[in-house]
Design a protein around this motif. Structure first.
Motif, short mmCIF file in Angstrom:
data_model
loop_
_atom_site.label_atom_id
_atom_site.label_comp_id
_atom_site.label_asym_id
_atom_site.label_seq_id
_atom_site.Cartn_x
_atom_site.Cartn_y
_atom_site.Cartn_z
N GLN A 65 0.83 -1.20 0.00
CA GLN A 65 0.00 0.00 0.00
C GLN A 65 0.87 1.26 0.00
O GLN A 65 1.80 1.38 0.81
N LYS A 66 0.58 2.15 -0.92
CA LYS A 66 1.32 3.40 -0.98
C LYS A 66 1.18 4.14 0.35
O LYS A 66 0.11 4.15 0.96
N GLY A 67 2.27 4.74 0.78
CA GLY A 67 2.30 5.37 2.09
C GLY A 67 3.01 4.52 3.11
O GLY A 67 3.33 4.99 4.21
N VAL A 128 2.33 -7.52 -5.97
CA VAL A 128 1.66 -6.37 -5.37
C VAL A 128 1.92 -5.05 -6.08
O VAL A 128 1.16 -4.09 -5.89
N GLY A 129 2.95 -4.95 -6.91
CA GLY A 129 3.14 -3.68 -7.60
C GLY A 129 4.47 -3.56 -8.31
O GLY A 129 5.31 -4.46 -8.27
N VAL A 130 4.64 -2.40 -8.98
CA VAL A 130 5.84 -2.13 -9.77
C VAL A 130 6.17 -0.64 -9.72
O VAL A 130 5.32 0.20 -9.43
N ALA A 137 7.93 9.13 -18.30
CA ALA A 137 6.76 9.13 -17.41
C ALA A 137 6.94 8.07 -16.34
O ALA A 137 7.28 6.93 -16.64
N GLU A 138 6.70 8.44 -15.07
CA GLU A 138 6.84 7.48 -13.99
C GLU A 138 5.76 6.42 -14.07
O GLU A 138 4.59 6.71 -14.33
N VAL A 139 6.14 5.20 -13.86
CA VAL A 139 5.22 4.07 -13.74
C VAL A 139 5.31 3.59 -12.30
O VAL A 139 6.35 3.11 -11.88
N TYR A 140 4.26 3.74 -11.56
CA TYR A 140 4.25 3.31 -10.16
C TYR A 140 2.84 2.88 -9.80
O TYR A 140 1.97 3.70 -9.54
N PHE A 141 2.61 1.58 -9.82
CA PHE A 141 1.29 1.03 -9.57
C PHE A 141 1.36 -0.02 -8.47
O PHE A 141 2.29 -0.82 -8.42
N THR A 142 0.36 -0.02 -7.60
CA THR A 142 0.16 -1.15 -6.70
C THR A 142 -1.25 -1.69 -6.93
O THR A 142 -2.17 -0.93 -7.26
N SER A 182 -6.21 4.85 -19.21
CA SER A 182 -5.14 5.30 -18.32
C SER A 182 -4.01 4.30 -18.27
O SER A 182 -4.18 3.12 -18.61
N PHE A 183 -2.85 4.77 -17.83
CA PHE A 183 -1.69 3.89 -17.70
C PHE A 183 -2.00 2.68 -16.84
O PHE A 183 -1.66 1.55 -17.18
N ALA A 184 -2.63 2.91 -15.68
CA ALA A 184 -2.91 1.80 -14.76
C ALA A 184 -3.83 0.78 -15.40
O ALA A 184 -3.61 -0.43 -15.30
N THR A 185 -4.87 1.26 -16.07
CA THR A 185 -5.82 0.34 -16.72
C THR A 185 -5.13 -0.53 -17.73
O THR A 185 -5.31 -1.76 -17.75
N GLN A 186 -4.31 0.06 -18.58
CA GLN A 186 -3.62 -0.69 -19.61
C GLN A 186 -2.56 -1.61 -19.01
O GLN A 186 -2.38 -2.74 -19.47
#
Length: 255
Positions: A65-67, A128-130, A137-142, A182-186
């Motif tokens: 989880q971010k944070g 859990v994420g990358v 462009a930053e790619v940061y998804f969880t 969106s980036f996350a969706t794709q």
């Protein structure tokens, strides 16, 4: 016919891994019989680097989880993997790195621990994420923040999730958002397609790689926030996978 990690033998997968090592993509450690341990190896510099697998630093993050980034562990390449899972994981890291510029992958469990199930036998991954960068462009998804914690459009539950009792009517919630491109969706679409092609999807046995399921539909074994199975209070349904995507080779129990 293209053979994927879920459709080959352990010995065939080990041969593929040795080929990757000869090409300078990965580094293998000494392993126990029937299992594979990866060592950290930077394929660009050709030198050891803690946690690097095919260009991606692999790090444990229990919450995802971010944070809570202070809880992310140092890079460690996974150990005691079934060779087929090791092959799939290397391909995953390579694909993420080349297609999305991913340089860090976060997980809540990969290495085998000896238990008599898919995780203990090193046949499963909890993703859990990358984090990375693509074309500046930053790619940061969880999974938790950018998928599982996104409200399902049209629902009125207090947490914005699928209402209790929802079964096979689930769908990929991000596609129904205002910005379905969106980036996350794709990203999660492409990640799921990789999982459904290389890991178990509908069946525990042989599966052709050319007809993967869609998010929220028929898959039995790829668990995620929009999986059609609801099992509150257990470790099995979509509720338990709000923050990670579970993938496996072979059956859930002992193999």
């Amino acid at each position: 016919m293209v053979l994927t990690p879920r459709n080959i033998s352990k010995s065939e997968a080990l041969d593929v891994l040795k080929g990757f090592e000869n090409e300078g993509l990965i580094l293998l450690e000494a392993s126990v019989p029937g299992r594979v341990s990866l060592d950290g190896w930077n394929p660009i510099t050709g030198t050891k680097q803690a946690g690097n697998v095919a260009g991606v630093i692999v790090r444990f993050w229990g919450t995802g989880q971010k944070g809570t980034e202070s809880q992310i562990k140092s890079g460690v390449a996974p150990d005691r993997l079934d060779p087929r899972n090791a092959m799939a994981f290397v391909l995953m890291c390579q694909t993420l790195n080349t297609a999305w510029g991913i340089t860090e992958l976060y997980h809540a469990g990969i290495s085998g621990n000896g238990n008599n199930n898919c995780h203990g036998q090193g046949r499963a991954v909890d993703f859990v994420g990358v984090r990375g960068d693509i074309k500046g462009a930053e790619v940061y998804f969880t999974v938790f923040d950018d998928w599982g914690n996104v409200h399902v459009p049209g629902v009125t539950t207090s947490n914005g999730d699928w209402p209790p009792g929802t079964g096979s009517n689930t769908s990929y919630r991000l596609l129904a958002q205002e910005a379905p491109d969106s980036f996350a969706t794709q990203f999660f679409l492409e990640f799921y397609n990789f999982a459904a092609t290389n890991y178990q999807d509908r069946n525990t046995g042989f599966e052709l790689p050319d007809d993967p399921t869609e998010i929220g539909k028929q898959s039995r074994f790829i668990m995620h926030p929009d999986h059609p199975t609801s099992a509150p209070g257990t470790a099995n349904g979509r509720e338990a996978h709000k923050g990670h995507v579970h993938m496996q080779i072979g059956p859930t129990g002992p193999a």
